[in-house]
Design an enzyme around this catalytic site. Structure first.
Site, mmCIF file in Angstrom:
data_model
loop_
_atom_site.group_PDB
_atom_site.id
_atom_site.type_symbol
_atom_site.label_atom_id
_atom_site.label_comp_id
_atom_site.label_asym_id
_atom_site.label_seq_id
_atom_site.Cartn_x
_atom_site.Cartn_y
_atom_site.Cartn_z
ATOM 1 C CG ASP A 89 49.955 43.972 -45.613
ATOM 2 O OD1 ASP A 89 50.085 42.782 -45.936
ATOM 3 O OD2 ASP A 89 50.168 44.393 -44.464
ATOM 4 C CG ASP A 115 51.223 36.636 -43.999
ATOM 5 O OD1 ASP A 115 52.104 35.876 -43.551
ATOM 6 O OD2 ASP A 115 50.280 37.034 -43.317
#
Length: 409
Positions: free
Chosen positions: A125, A187
């Site tokens: 992330d 993602d």
């Protein structure tokens, strides 16, 4: 007498045709002005709401907005949580719109709150954290003090790439009974923007090679025949082959989790932007077709949290999936053919109108000062269900800015 009637009839027809085309022209102009009004008003509101959000956390320097609890109270996170970069990124977009120095001040301050994450190597992330914040900061200011963090983040993300699996590892473990050896989530396509940008800016082909290899591996393994995607693919670390295909945050493993479809749409669109590889354009178009033409996409174009949720229409919508989808379709509309582009923009305009309405947008000062409501984070875990989400706000504001630039108003 008949000739006179014929002449009068012709005159009436000509007048009717003139009025029809004139009214159509006026209506088109009215529609354009109306969308301009909707977008600008939504941006003005977002400036005021986000300033209130910034003020609310000014005395908590280690925290950033995340969501609300079920009572509507603000929930925050520290920089290590995956959503930390979205609020600073939202502020940078709103500074770009408003040229408001107070917004810029807060954008800089909240960007610095996530600076430590440039060295994050224990999850994927870092792309969300740093590129949304420092990336937008550098884009708008060209201040080199922001650039070093982007380079460091790219190096950090690259450490999670494996030459056997040919993918960037998302999480270090997980799955039923912890069976995932090497989980890669859809993602992760979003974080390739950090690598592709850095490859160009810092003249480092390694970043680009990693991003392209990851995108190709995802293309091979994540998608079903109908162009929907799984959420998680776990790879065997010895053979490099896909071992498990799951949809952790969706209804079941074979369902089309809405936000996951939006991540894929956005990810392959940005990969086409950087590479001009027609394979990526085609994949983005395929995902767009699945989403835009899906029979379970409501008329207002705000997806249910999963396209295959069993109790549609009596289930939750996901404003975050809509905002990501909207922003991605806007960019894709500039690359695709005219028929696709028209269809995408029609969907986009409906989404912007819907998200800008009281049904999905908070009132000024309400709901802990988030812009949007009705997001769904992880319904199977009963986490962040029907609440505002900071990334929904980010992609909504990004979509507004992209529409504004596209239409040049």
């Amino acid at each position: 007498m008949n000739k006179m009637i014929i002449k009068k009839t012709i005159s009436v027809l000509i007048a009717s045709i003139f009025i029809f085309f004139t009214s159509c022209k006026k209506e088109t102009k009215k529609d354009k002005i109306s969308m301009e009004t909707v977008v600008n008003e939504a941006l003005e509101f977002s400036v005021q709401q986000s300033l209130k959000m910034a003020e609310s956390l000014k005395d908590k320097p280690n925290f950033l907005p995340k969501t609300t609890d079920r009572f509507g109270n603000l929930e925050t996170c520290e920089s290590k949580w995956w959503v930390s970069g979205f609020f600073p990124g939202t502020l940078w977009y709103l500074y770009e719109y408003s040229n408001n120095e107070e917004v810029k001040k807060w954008a800089h301050e909240y960007t610095l709150r996530v600076k430590d994450e440039q060295y994050t190597t224990d999850n994927h992330d870092v792309g969300f954290m740093i590129y949304c914040s420092f990336g937008n900061a550098y884009r708008l200011t060209k201040d080199d003090t922001y650039k070093e963090a982007i380079l460091n983040a790219s190096k950090s993300l690259s450490t999670r790439f494996n030459t056997t699996t040919k993918a960037i590892k998302s999480w270090d473990s997980g799955g039923p009974n912890n069976i995932w050896q090497y989980p890669v989530i859809i993602d992760n396509m979003m974080n390739l923007e950090l690598l592709m940008w850095s490859s160009e800016k810092f003249d480092d082909p390694n970043f680009k090679n990693i991003a392209i290899t990851h995108a190709n591996t995802t293309l091979k393994n994540h998608f079903r025949k109908d162009n929907s995607s799984y959420h998680v693919i776990s790879y065997d670390t010895i053979s490099g082959q896909a071992e498990f295909k799951h949809t952790a945050q969706g209804f079941n493993n074979e369902s089309a989790w809405a936000r996951g479809q939006a991540w894929g749409l956005y990810g392959y669109t940005l990969m086409y932007r950087f590479t001009k590889d027609p394979t990526y354009l085609k994949q983005a178009e395929n995902i767009a077709s699945f989403m835009v033409n899906h029979p379970n996409l409501p008329e207002d174009k705000i997806p249910f949290w999963d396209f295959n949720a069993p109790n549609i229409p009596d289930t939750y919508r996901d404003a975050s999936a809509a905002a990501i989808m909207c922003s991605a379709l806007l960019e894709l509309s500039e690359y695709t053919n005219s028929n696709n582009s028209a269809a995408y923009l029609k969907t986009v305009e409906t989404q912007i109108r819907t998200l800008s309405s009281p049904q999905y947008r908070n009132a000024l000062g309400n709901n802990a000062n988030f812009i949007l409501k009705h997001g769904v984070g992880h319904l199977p875990a009963n986490s962040e269900v029907d609440v505002p989400l900071t990334y929904a706000d980010y992609y909504f504001v990004e979509a507004l800015m992209r529409y504004k630039k596209l239409k040049e108003f």
